[in-house]
Design a protein around this motif. Structure first.
Motif, PDB file in Angstrom:
ATOM      1  N   MET A   1     -16.932 -27.189  -3.461  1.00  8.32           N
ATOM      2  CA  MET A   1     -17.129 -26.318  -4.612  1.00  8.32           C
ATOM      3  C   MET A   1     -18.087 -26.954  -5.610  1.00  8.32           C
ATOM      4  N   LYS A   2     -18.055 -28.274  -5.692  1.00  3.21           N
ATOM      5  CA  LYS A   2     -18.899 -28.952  -6.657  1.00  3.21           C
ATOM      6  C   LYS A   2     -20.376 -28.723  -6.350  1.00  3.21           C
ATOM      7  N   ARG A   3     -20.732 -28.717  -5.078  1.00  2.00           N
ATOM      8  CA  ARG A   3     -22.129 -28.500  -4.710  1.00  2.00           C
ATOM      9  C   ARG A   3     -22.589 -27.091  -5.073  1.00  2.00           C
ATOM     10  N   SER A   4     -21.740 -26.100  -4.861  1.00  3.62           N
ATOM     11  CA  SER A   4     -22.154 -24.726  -5.169  1.00  3.62           C
ATOM     12  C   SER A   4     -22.317 -24.521  -6.668  1.00  3.62           C
ATOM     13  N   LEU A   5     -21.514 -25.187  -7.482  1.00  2.63           N
ATOM     14  CA  LEU A   5     -21.659 -25.066  -8.929  1.00  2.63           C
ATOM     15  C   LEU A   5     -22.902 -25.798  -9.425  1.00  2.63           C
ATOM     16  N   GLN A   6     -23.274 -26.870  -8.743  1.00  5.37           N
ATOM     17  CA  GLN A   6     -24.464 -27.600  -9.160  1.00  5.37           C
ATOM     18  C   GLN A   6     -25.747 -26.845  -8.835  1.00  5.37           C
ATOM     19  N   LYS A   7     -25.695 -25.914  -7.888  1.00  6.70           N
ATOM     20  CA  LYS A   7     -26.867 -25.157  -7.525  1.00  6.70           C
ATOM     21  C   LYS A   7     -27.200 -24.078  -8.552  1.00  6.70           C
ATOM     22  N   LEU A   8     -26.232 -23.672  -9.360  1.00 11.48           N
ATOM     23  CA  LEU A   8     -26.489 -22.656 -10.376  1.00 11.48           C
ATOM     24  C   LEU A   8     -27.371 -23.250 -11.468  1.00 11.48           C
ATOM     25  N   PRO A   9     -28.477 -22.616 -11.789  1.00 12.37           N
ATOM     26  CA  PRO A   9     -29.375 -23.188 -12.795  1.00 12.37           C
ATOM     27  C   PRO A   9     -28.748 -23.141 -14.184  1.00 12.37           C
ATOM     28  N   GLY A  10     -28.683 -24.289 -14.830  1.00  7.84           N
ATOM     29  CA  GLY A  10     -28.226 -24.347 -16.211  1.00  7.84           C
ATOM     30  C   GLY A  10     -26.723 -24.398 -16.401  1.00  7.84           C
ATOM     31  N   ILE A  11     -25.916 -24.223 -15.376  1.00  5.77           N
ATOM     32  CA  ILE A  11     -24.461 -24.263 -15.506  1.00  5.77           C
ATOM     33  C   ILE A  11     -23.971 -25.565 -14.906  1.00  5.77           C
ATOM     34  N   ARG A  12     -23.338 -26.368 -15.728  1.00  4.55           N
ATOM     35  CA  ARG A  12     -22.780 -27.634 -15.256  1.00  4.55           C
ATOM     36  C   ARG A  12     -21.358 -27.396 -14.760  1.00  4.55           C
ATOM     37  N   PRO A  13     -20.889 -28.188 -13.799  1.00  2.00           N
ATOM     38  CA  PRO A  13     -19.545 -27.973 -13.247  1.00  2.00           C
ATOM     39  C   PRO A  13     -18.437 -28.057 -14.292  1.00  2.00           C
ATOM     40  N   TRP A  14     -18.576 -28.950 -15.254  1.00  6.73           N
ATOM     41  CA  TRP A  14     -17.525 -29.094 -16.272  1.00  6.73           C
ATOM     42  C   TRP A  14     -17.490 -27.908 -17.231  1.00  6.73           C
ATOM     43  N   VAL A  15     -18.510 -27.076 -17.205  1.00  8.61           N
ATOM     44  CA  VAL A  15     -18.578 -25.913 -18.079  1.00  8.61           C
ATOM     45  C   VAL A  15     -18.100 -24.655 -17.368  1.00  8.61           C
ATOM     46  N   ALA A  16     -18.191 -24.629 -16.066  1.00  9.23           N
ATOM     47  CA  ALA A  16     -17.881 -23.416 -15.311  1.00  9.23           C
ATOM     48  C   ALA A  16     -16.412 -23.010 -15.415  1.00  9.23           C
ATOM     49  N   ILE A  17     -15.501 -23.955 -15.374  1.00  9.67           N
ATOM     50  CA  ILE A  17     -14.066 -23.628 -15.396  1.00  9.67           C
ATOM     51  C   ILE A  17     -13.662 -22.956 -16.711  1.00  9.67           C
ATOM     52  N   PRO A  18     -14.030 -23.502 -17.889  1.00  9.79           N
ATOM     53  CA  PRO A  18     -13.667 -22.789 -19.121  1.00  9.79           C
ATOM     54  C   PRO A  18     -14.366 -21.438 -19.267  1.00  9.79           C
ATOM     55  N   ILE A  19     -15.591 -21.323 -18.758  1.00 11.06           N
ATOM     56  CA  ILE A  19     -16.277 -20.028 -18.819  1.00 11.06           C
ATOM     57  C   ILE A  19     -15.502 -18.997 -18.016  1.00 11.06           C
ATOM     58  N   ILE A  20     -15.052 -19.380 -16.843  1.00 18.97           N
ATOM     59  CA  ILE A  20     -14.276 -18.468 -16.008  1.00 18.97           C
ATOM     60  C   ILE A  20     -12.952 -18.113 -16.684  1.00 18.97           C
ATOM     61  N   ALA A  21     -12.283 -19.111 -17.271  1.00 23.54           N
ATOM     62  CA  ALA A  21     -10.992 -18.860 -17.914  1.00 23.54           C
ATOM     63  C   ALA A  21     -11.130 -17.909 -19.110  1.00 23.54           C
ATOM     64  N   PHE A  22     -12.082 -18.183 -19.985  1.00 21.91           N
ATOM     65  CA  PHE A  22     -12.268 -17.296 -21.140  1.00 21.91           C
ATOM     66  C   PHE A  22     -12.846 -15.945 -20.705  1.00 21.91           C
ATOM     67  N   GLY A  23     -13.638 -15.949 -19.644  1.00 22.93           N
ATOM     68  CA  GLY A  23     -14.146 -14.678 -19.117  1.00 22.93           C
ATOM     69  C   GLY A  23     -13.034 -13.786 -18.605  1.00 22.93           C
ATOM     70  N   ILE A  24     -12.050 -14.382 -17.944  1.00 23.80           N
ATOM     71  CA  ILE A  24     -10.898 -13.606 -17.461  1.00 23.80           C
ATOM     72  C   ILE A  24     -10.112 -13.055 -18.644  1.00 23.80           C
ATOM     73  N   ALA A  25      -9.961 -13.858 -19.692  1.00 22.95           N
ATOM     74  CA  ALA A  25      -9.255 -13.376 -20.885  1.00 22.95           C
ATOM     75  C   ALA A  25     -10.001 -12.211 -21.532  1.00 22.95           C
TER      76      ALA A  25
END
Length: 161
Positions: A1-25
């Motif tokens: 999963m870490k590799r797929s998150l690193q391929k996204l331009p501008g999104i760091r792995p440590w940022v993706a989890i909170p974005i997903i959590a607040f996005g679900i909210a």
């Protein structure tokens, strides 16, 4: 999963989890919008729109009720489209506000952090909606959403210019 998150331009792995959590909210807030319906003043605006054209309605509401031209215009526009749009308005407003806030924040951050502007944008919109004194009136009732929430969204875009 870490590799797929690193391929996204501008999104760091440590940022993706909170974005997903607040996005679900935020999706939960948007989902509750499907229960939104016309109430009280919404019917009055729609009734006047059926008997007058758009310009006459603007003049009537400006001289007899509220002197806020843009609020009257957007309320008339919602009534013109019809009540079937009302359940989708909260999701649309949330989406526009997150995009506008991320756009505004992308100007404020230095270049290496621009990809992370979506995280504070999603967090900001979530906490403002969460802490709203009357969430139903501000987000789910069209006559309250237009003067209160839509003005915040448009102010966000205005600040970005």
């Amino acid at each position: 999963m870490k590799r797929s998150l690193q391929k996204l331009p501008g999104i760091r792995p440590w940022v993706a989890i909170p974005i997903i959590a607040f996005g679900i909210a935020l999706l939960a807030f948007a989902y509750l919008g499907i229960y939104s319906r016309y109430q009280a003043d919404d019917y009055c605006i729609a009734a006047y729109l059926r008997s007058m054209n758009l310009l006459e309605v603007q003049i009537y509401w400006y001289t007899h009720w509220s002197n806020s031209i843009m609020t009257n215009f957007f309320m008339s526009l919602i009534a013109f489209v019809g009540p079937k749009i009302v359940p989708f308005l909260p999701a649309l407003v949330i989406l526009l506000w997150v995009i506008g806030t991320a756009w505004l924040l992308s100007f404020m951050f230095p270049a290496p952090l621009r990809g992370t502007s979506i995280l504070p944008a999603v967090m900001f919109v979530f906490f403002v909606i969460l802490e709203a004194p009357d969430r139903y009136q501000v987000l789910y009732w069209p006559s309250g959403m237009v003067p209160y929430m839509l003005s915040l969204v448009s102010l966000t875009y205005l600040a970005g210019l």
